[in-house]
Design an enzyme around this catalytic site. Structure first.
Site, mmCIF file in Angstrom:
data_model
loop_
_atom_site.group_PDB
_atom_site.id
_atom_site.type_symbol
_atom_site.label_atom_id
_atom_site.label_comp_id
_atom_site.label_asym_id
_atom_site.label_seq_id
_atom_site.Cartn_x
_atom_site.Cartn_y
_atom_site.Cartn_z
ATOM 1 N N GLU A 1 122.686 29.804 24.514
ATOM 2 C CA GLU A 1 121.660 29.817 23.310
ATOM 3 C C GLU A 1 121.407 30.221 22.423
ATOM 4 O O GLU A 1 121.202 30.369 20.603
ATOM 5 C CB GLU A 1 120.492 28.759 23.959
ATOM 6 C CG GLU A 1 120.469 27.625 24.435
ATOM 7 C CD GLU A 1 118.540 27.437 24.819
ATOM 8 O OE1 GLU A 1 119.087 25.810 25.533
ATOM 9 O OE2 GLU A 1 117.980 27.692 25.055
ATOM 10 N N LYS B 1 109.972 25.435 16.220
ATOM 11 C CA LYS B 1 110.673 23.693 15.429
ATOM 12 C C LYS B 1 110.036 23.145 14.020
ATOM 13 O O LYS B 1 108.504 23.705 13.428
ATOM 14 C CB LYS B 1 110.184 22.359 16.970
ATOM 15 C CG LYS B 1 111.030 22.746 17.506
ATOM 16 C CD LYS B 1 110.688 21.779 18.576
ATOM 17 C CE LYS B 1 111.728 21.515 20.456
ATOM 18 N NZ LYS B 1 111.435 20.577 21.308
ATOM 19 N N TYR C 1 121.484 20.333 20.952
ATOM 20 C CA TYR C 1 121.188 19.437 22.011
ATOM 21 C C TYR C 1 121.729 18.757 22.923
ATOM 22 O O TYR C 1 121.573 17.261 23.238
ATOM 23 C CB TYR C 1 119.750 18.428 21.480
ATOM 24 C CG TYR C 1 118.587 19.146 21.457
ATOM 25 C CD1 TYR C 1 117.892 20.068 22.465
ATOM 26 C CD2 TYR C 1 117.716 19.538 20.087
ATOM 27 C CE1 TYR C 1 116.584 20.858 22.028
ATOM 28 C CE2 TYR C 1 116.912 19.967 20.299
ATOM 29 C CZ TYR C 1 116.157 20.616 21.010
ATOM 30 O OH TYR C 1 115.304 21.491 21.330
HETATM 31 N N1 UDP Z 1 111.931 15.217 23.810
HETATM 32 C C1 UDP Z 1 111.686 13.864 23.465
HETATM 33 N N2 UDP Z 1 111.276 13.202 23.882
HETATM 34 C C2 UDP Z 1 111.310 12.805 25.329
HETATM 35 C C3 UDP Z 1 111.668 14.180 26.335
HETATM 36 C C4 UDP Z 1 111.884 15.259 25.709
HETATM 37 O O1 UDP Z 1 111.352 13.859 21.824
HETATM 38 O O2 UDP Z 1 111.000 12.450 26.014
HETATM 39 C C5 UDP Z 1 112.787 16.177 22.857
HETATM 40 C C6 UDP Z 1 111.265 17.691 23.027
HETATM 41 O O3 UDP Z 1 111.145 17.189 21.364
HETATM 42 C C7 UDP Z 1 111.955 18.562 23.364
HETATM 43 C C8 UDP Z 1 112.945 18.325 23.661
HETATM 44 O O4 UDP Z 1 113.585 16.405 23.070
HETATM 45 O O5 UDP Z 1 111.576 19.259 23.731
HETATM 46 C C9 UDP Z 1 114.000 18.708 25.082
HETATM 47 O O6 UDP Z 1 113.594 18.165 26.353
HETATM 48 P P1 UDP Z 1 113.603 19.113 27.462
HETATM 49 O O7 UDP Z 1 113.419 18.313 28.538
HETATM 50 O O8 UDP Z 1 114.665 19.917 27.326
HETATM 51 O O9 UDP Z 1 112.016 20.027 27.219
HETATM 52 P P2 UDP Z 1 111.523 21.200 26.653
HETATM 53 O O10 UDP Z 1 112.618 22.541 27.542
HETATM 54 O O11 UDP Z 1 111.793 21.574 25.293
HETATM 55 O O12 UDP Z 1 110.347 21.573 27.200
#
Ligand code: UDP
Length: 141
Positions: free
Chosen positions: A128, A11, A51
Site C-alpha cells: 500500500e 477518507k 481495494y
Molecule cells: N466496508 C464496507 N462494508 C462492509 C465491510 C467493509 O463498506 O461490510 C468498507 C469499509 O470502508 C472498510 C473497507 O471496506 O473500511 C475495507 O474493509 P476491511 O474489512 O478491510 O476493513 P478495515 O481494514 O478498513 O477496518
C-alpha cells in the site's frame, strides 16, 4: 518491538468534516511520525486498484464510489509497532462497534463512511505504501 511503517488514509467523509488535523494529532500523540503525505482526488481506477483485494465483495462498488466522492489525505506513519498501533487508534471497521475514544467512534458515521484506512499487516503495508509513494518521497527521520 520493531519500528514499522504503515499506510493511512483519511477518507472523504473525514476530510469533508475538516478533521484531518485532529486525526493527525492522534497519530502524533501516540508516537507515530508522519513521514510522507499527500492530498489527492482518487480516480476510479486508483480506488479500484487500491481495494482490489475486495473486488468480489458485495460492498466493493459502493466502497469505490465513496472513496472517489471527494479528496483523501494519504500518509505514511512510522513508529514502534506502527501497524497495530494505528489499527488501535482507528477502532473497529464498524464505528458502532469501535471502542470509545477511537477515530472511528469519534468521527465515522457508518461502516461505509468510516473515516480512516490503515494497513492490517506488514505485507499489505509495504504494497500500500508503494501504491502511493515512490521511495524518494518518503522522508525517514
Ligand atoms: N466496508 C464496507 N462494508 C462492509 C465491510 C467493509 O463498506 O461490510 C468498507 C469499509 O470502508 C472498510 C473497507 O471496506 O473500511 C475495507 O474493509 P476491511 O474489512 O478491510 O476493513 P478495515 O481494514 O478498513 O477496518
Amino acid at each position: 518491538m520493531a519500528v514499522e511503517r504503515t499506510l493511512s488514509i483519511v477518507k472523504p467523509d473525514a476530510v469533508a468534516k475538516n478533521v484531518i488535523g485532529q486525526i493527525y494529532s492522534r497519530f502524533e500523540n501516540a508516537g507515530l511520525k508522519i513521514i510522507a503525505a499527500r492530498m489527492m482526488q482518487l480516480s476510479r481506477a486508483e480506488a479500484e486498484g487500491f481495494y482490489a483485494v475486495h473486488k468480489d465483495r458485495p460492498f466493493f462498488k459502493d466502497l469505490v464510489e465513496f472513496m472517489i466522492s471527494g479528496p483523501v489525505m494519504v500518509q505514511v506513519l512510522e513508529g514502534e509497532n506502527a501497524i497495530l498501533k494505528n489499527r488501535e487508534l482507528m477502532g473497529a471497521t464498524d464505528p458502532k462497534k469501535a471502542d470509545k475514544g477511537t477515530i472511528r467512534a469519534d468521527f465515522a458515521d457508518s461502516i461505509d463512511a468510516n473515516a480512516v484506512h490503515g494497513s492490517d499487516a506488514p505485507e499489505t503495508a509495504a504494497v500500500e505504501i508503494a501504491y502511493f509513494f515512490p521511495t524518494m518521497q518518503i522522508c525517514a527521520r
